[in-house]
Design an enzyme around this catalytic site. Sequence first.
Site, PDB file in Angstrom:
ATOM      1  N   ASP A   1       0.836  -1.211   0.000  1.00 65.12           N
ATOM      2  CA  ASP A   1       0.000   0.000   0.000  1.00 65.12           C
ATOM      3  C   ASP A   1       0.870   1.261   0.000  1.00 65.12           C
ATOM      4  OD1 ASP A   1      -2.344   1.426   0.005  1.00 65.12           O
ATOM      5  OD2 ASP A   1      -2.729   1.188   2.149  1.00 65.12           O
ATOM      6  N   GLY A   2       0.327   2.339  -0.560  1.00 66.17           N
ATOM      7  CA  GLY A   2       0.988   3.636  -0.498  1.00 66.17           C
ATOM      8  C   GLY A   2       1.541   4.146  -1.828  1.00 66.17           C
TER       9      GLY A   2
ATOM     10  N   HIS B   1       2.254   3.357  -9.013  1.00 70.26           N
ATOM     11  CA  HIS B   1       2.096   1.906  -9.206  1.00 70.26           C
ATOM     12  C   HIS B   1       3.288   1.353  -9.985  1.00 70.26           C
ATOM     13  CE1 HIS B   1      -1.812   2.248  -7.491  1.00 70.26           C
ATOM     14  NE2 HIS B   1      -2.360   2.872  -8.516  1.00 70.26           N
TER      15      HIS B   1
ATOM     16  N   SER C   1      -7.522  -5.422  -5.072  1.00 64.26           N
ATOM     17  CA  SER C   1      -8.660  -5.999  -4.356  1.00 64.26           C
ATOM     18  C   SER C   1      -9.935  -5.904  -5.191  1.00 64.26           C
ATOM     19  CB  SER C   1      -8.855  -5.256  -3.027  1.00 64.26           C
ATOM     20  OG  SER C   1      -9.354  -3.951  -3.248  1.00 64.26           O
TER      21      SER C   1
ATOM     22  N   LEU D   1      10.693 -20.557  -4.376  1.00 60.42           N
ATOM     23  CA  LEU D   1       9.758 -19.613  -3.758  1.00 60.42           C
ATOM     24  C   LEU D   1       8.411 -19.708  -4.465  1.00 60.42           C
ATOM     25  CD1 LEU D   1       9.420 -17.112  -1.782  1.00 60.42           C
ATOM     26  CD2 LEU D   1       9.833 -15.697  -3.799  1.00 60.42           C
TER      27      LEU D   1
HETATM   28  C1  IPE Z   1      -5.492  -2.639  -0.006  1.00 61.99           C
HETATM   29  O1  IPE Z   1      -5.149  -1.311  -0.181  1.00 61.99           O
HETATM   30  C2  IPE Z   1      -5.475  -3.354  -1.322  1.00 61.99           C
HETATM   31  C3  IPE Z   1      -4.161  -3.555  -1.918  1.00 61.99           C
HETATM   32  C4  IPE Z   1      -3.033  -3.236  -1.395  1.00 61.99           C
HETATM   33  C5  IPE Z   1      -4.164  -4.212  -3.187  1.00 61.99           C
HETATM   34  P1  IPE Z   1      -6.260  -0.169  -0.365  1.00 61.99           P
HETATM   35  O2  IPE Z   1      -5.516   1.090  -0.527  1.00 61.99           O
HETATM   36  O3  IPE Z   1      -7.201  -0.555  -1.433  1.00 61.99           O
HETATM   37  O4  IPE Z   1      -7.020  -0.246   1.030  1.00 61.99           O
HETATM   38  P2  IPE Z   1      -7.773   0.867   1.849  1.00 61.99           P
HETATM   39  O5  IPE Z   1      -8.787   1.479   0.936  1.00 61.99           O
HETATM   40  O6  IPE Z   1      -6.755   1.875   2.297  1.00 61.99           O
HETATM   41  O7  IPE Z   1      -8.374   0.133   3.017  1.00 61.99           O
HETATM   42  C1  IPE Z   2      -1.616   0.299  -3.303  1.00 62.08           C
HETATM   43  O1  IPE Z   2      -1.435   1.666  -3.397  1.00 62.08           O
HETATM   44  C2  IPE Z   2      -1.865  -0.342  -4.649  1.00 62.08           C
HETATM   45  C3  IPE Z   2      -3.255  -0.739  -4.862  1.00 62.08           C
HETATM   46  C4  IPE Z   2      -4.210  -0.699  -3.992  1.00 62.08           C
HETATM   47  C5  IPE Z   2      -3.595  -1.213  -6.189  1.00 62.08           C
HETATM   48  P1  IPE Z   2      -2.641   2.705  -3.360  1.00 62.08           P
HETATM   49  O2  IPE Z   2      -3.024   2.997  -4.770  1.00 62.08           O
HETATM   50  O3  IPE Z   2      -3.731   2.206  -2.496  1.00 62.08           O
HETATM   51  O4  IPE Z   2      -1.918   3.956  -2.719  1.00 62.08           O
HETATM   52  P2  IPE Z   2      -2.495   4.971  -1.644  1.00 62.08           P
HETATM   53  O5  IPE Z   2      -3.051   4.154  -0.517  1.00 62.08           O
HETATM   54  O6  IPE Z   2      -3.559   5.756  -2.343  1.00 62.08           O
HETATM   55  O7  IPE Z   2      -1.329   5.792  -1.232  1.00 62.08           O
HETATM   56 MG    MG Z   3      -4.102   2.423  -0.510  1.00 61.18          MG
END
Ligand code: IPE
Ligand code: IPE
Ligand code: MG
Length: 239
Positions: free
Chosen positions: A15-16, A32, A60, A126
Amino acid sequence: MRSGPIPRHVAIIMDGNGRWARERRLPRPLGHRAGMKAVRETVEGAIEAGVEVVTLFAFSEENWQRPHDEISALMDLLEEYIAREAQELRQQGVRVHVLGDRSRLVPSARGAVERVERDTASGAKLQLNLCISYSSRGEIARAARLLAEEVLKGTKKLEDVDEEAIRAKLYTAPWGDPDLLIRTSGEQRLSNFLLWQLAYTELYITPVLWPDFTRQTLVDAILDYQRRERRFGKVTASS
Ligand code: IPE
Ligand code: IPE
Ligand code: MG
């Protein structure tokens, strides 16, 4: 690190990416894209550390509600990742499995997923699970449906529908539960990831944004894991 227990199965909520891009005034898809390097770091770091299974949350079910442009950038990246990395993964002894509702993927992405699973099928070092179009509640509902079908057909007895029967119908059935869950970007929630499987998993939340994740972040998480005492609800000899 070698002196302590190495988690056999590590799951990661990557995430992030969006925040990483925003900090640089870049469009989200570039976040991404930058995250792909972190996947490479994770695979290499896991092999080096002796981790046997890595399960990555890449996309997700809920992520289908994001803007169309972002979804199509993510799907293109999936295909690009597979095209660029499949050969390297095979050479590293990595076997790729994709978990989730792949029927929702566009045909070219579905084809790429099937190809990488086939091309890496002999990997034994792995096991790399990519959760794509994945929802844990959806996975559990699917398991219930599969078991109900067997009961209706008469191939399973109602009294045999127990925890083990449900576990066996989850996408993750071949690999057992994660020992360690890492979530990047500091969010303290599971976001519908592996709800059943994480019952006794050790959690490690780091503020590091996914594109900045390196082998060292993985090592730090494993070192932290090694300091935990896993009790599984029991008491230990020392207490
Ligand atoms: C969770 O991250 C899904 C993935 C990392 C693929 P999200 O960014 O979608 O989750 P929320 O919305 O912060 O809970
Ligand atoms: C995680 O990064 C990747 C996916 C959920 C596909 P985000 O796109 O959720 O990044 P933030 O949470 O907005 O920083
Ligand atoms: Mg996110």
